[in-house]
Enzyme design. Structure first.
Site, PDB file in Angstrom:
ATOM      1  N   MET A   1       0.836  -1.196   0.000  1.00 27.35           N
ATOM      2  CA  MET A   1       0.000   0.000   0.000  1.00 27.35           C
ATOM      3  C   MET A   1       0.871   1.247   0.000  1.00 27.35           C
ATOM      4  SD  MET A   1      -1.519   2.655   1.872  1.00 27.35           S
ATOM      5  CE  MET A   1      -1.461   2.323   3.620  1.00 27.35           C
ATOM      6  N   SER A   2       0.483   2.257  -0.791  1.00 25.95           N
ATOM      7  CA  SER A   2       1.169   3.546  -0.847  1.00 25.95           C
ATOM      8  C   SER A   2       2.617   3.350  -1.304  1.00 25.95           C
ATOM      9  CB  SER A   2       1.059   4.239   0.517  1.00 25.95           C
ATOM     10  OG  SER A   2       1.439   5.584   0.433  1.00 25.95           O
ATOM     11  N   SER A   3       3.615   3.760  -0.510  1.00 27.79           N
ATOM     12  CA  SER A   3       4.996   3.531  -0.946  1.00 27.79           C
ATOM     13  C   SER A   3       5.269   2.039  -1.089  1.00 27.79           C
ATOM     14  CB  SER A   3       6.000   4.163   0.028  1.00 27.79           C
ATOM     15  OG  SER A   3       6.106   3.423   1.222  1.00 27.79           O
TER      16      SER A   3
END
Length: 300
Positions: free
Chosen positions: A127-129
């Site tokens: 998730m995300s980075s």
């Protein structure tokens, strides 16, 4: 609500694995019902998160107990990135054979060997980075993975420095579709069969604009030879799921845009099938991305 008891101390430290040029940490979870030749899911946390926190929120170890799945949690160190973000935009950490990707590859090799994992059933999500680093791993080591799931992430090599990364997160600019495609093809000498791709994004994500979700889909469409509109769009517990199937009829790309959801991982902690626990970037929206991703991969 799903039980989250002891999930913070469920993970155990993976002490030794190959070389570690990315200077990462590694935790694993092997459920009691894991059997030889079982599957492995590699899970990458987001910025400001830890492996334990992401596991608790997403419910992966709960699902692992249900389905006999081994888990590997690579973890970032604050010495590498003050926000504990994976460095998905740094040139030394986006190439096969160097930096964070090589560290993660060596962790996977170690766990596969230690626990007799089926090498044809290794998957990665983030998730995300962590989602952006999942894109990096799928491009740089495609032969390792049967499938990948990118949540609130970005396409591979859409940015090559921090300034570009900040702009791309806002959904501005970025490589052309043909360039996105050639970046994946150029990241390794692999020629297929390619990992399947699952993309999840909040429709109201103001941290990483959901234009990035569509760009990830387009990055992989030509590689899977499924250009153009989706094969079908279906309703899954009130959310639209777009699916692209190859000539053999196999689902190779799926995309969920969760309307009204901000930046984070979609969870459904409540109810009989509930998994995980609501938290800052663990968003209770009535659909468990963890459960649906595992289903897409044939693990449930």
């Amino acid at each position: 609500m799903a039980s989250s008891s002891n999930s913070h101390d469920r993970l155990t430290h993976l002490k030794e694995f190959g070389t570690d040029p990315g200077s990462l940490h590694a935790d694993i979870y092997i459920p009691k019902n894991f059997s030889k030749n079982g599957p492995l899911v590699v899970v990458l946390h987001g910025s400001t998160q830890s492996a334990e926190g992401y596991d608790r929120g997403s419910g992966w170890s709960e699902l692992a107990d249900e389905c006999g799945i081994a888990l590997l949690y690579p973890g970032q160190r604050k010495t590498n990135n003050p926000l504990s973000s994976f460095n998905w935009f740094k040139s030394g950490d986006t190439r096969r054979g160097s930096g964070e990707p090589l560290s993660i590859f060596h962790m996977i090799e170690q766990v596969v060997e230690d626990h007799a994992i089926d090498p044809l059933r290794v998957f990665i999500t983030g998730m995300s980075s962590g989602g952006a680093m999942a894109s990096v791993m799928l491009a740089t080591y495609p032969e390792v993975f049967a499938g990948g799931a990118i949540i609130a992430g970005l396409p591979y090599r859409s940015a090559d420095n921090l300034m570009e990364a900040m702009v791309r997160m806002k959904g501005v600019g970025g490589p052309s579709d043909s360039r996105l495609n050639s970046l994946v093809r150029g990241a390794s000498t692999f020629e297929g069969p390619w990992p399947t791709i699952s993309v999840w994004h909040g429709g109201s994500d103001s941290t990483v604009d959901n234009a990035n979700a569509d760009a990830i889909v387009r990055q992989w469409q030509a590689i899977h030879q499924v250009e153009g509109p989706p094969t079908r769009v279906e309703d899954v517990v009130g959310f639209p799921r777009q699916v692209w199937c190859n000539e053999a009829g196999q689902e190779v790309i799926e995309e969920y845009i969760i309307g009204g959801m901000g930046h984070g991982t979609p969870i459904m902690a409540r109810g009989e099938k509930g998994l995980g626990e609501e938290d800052k970037y663990m968003l209770e929206v009535g659909i468990s991305s963890t459960r649906h991703i595992a289903y897409f991969w044939g693990l449930t």
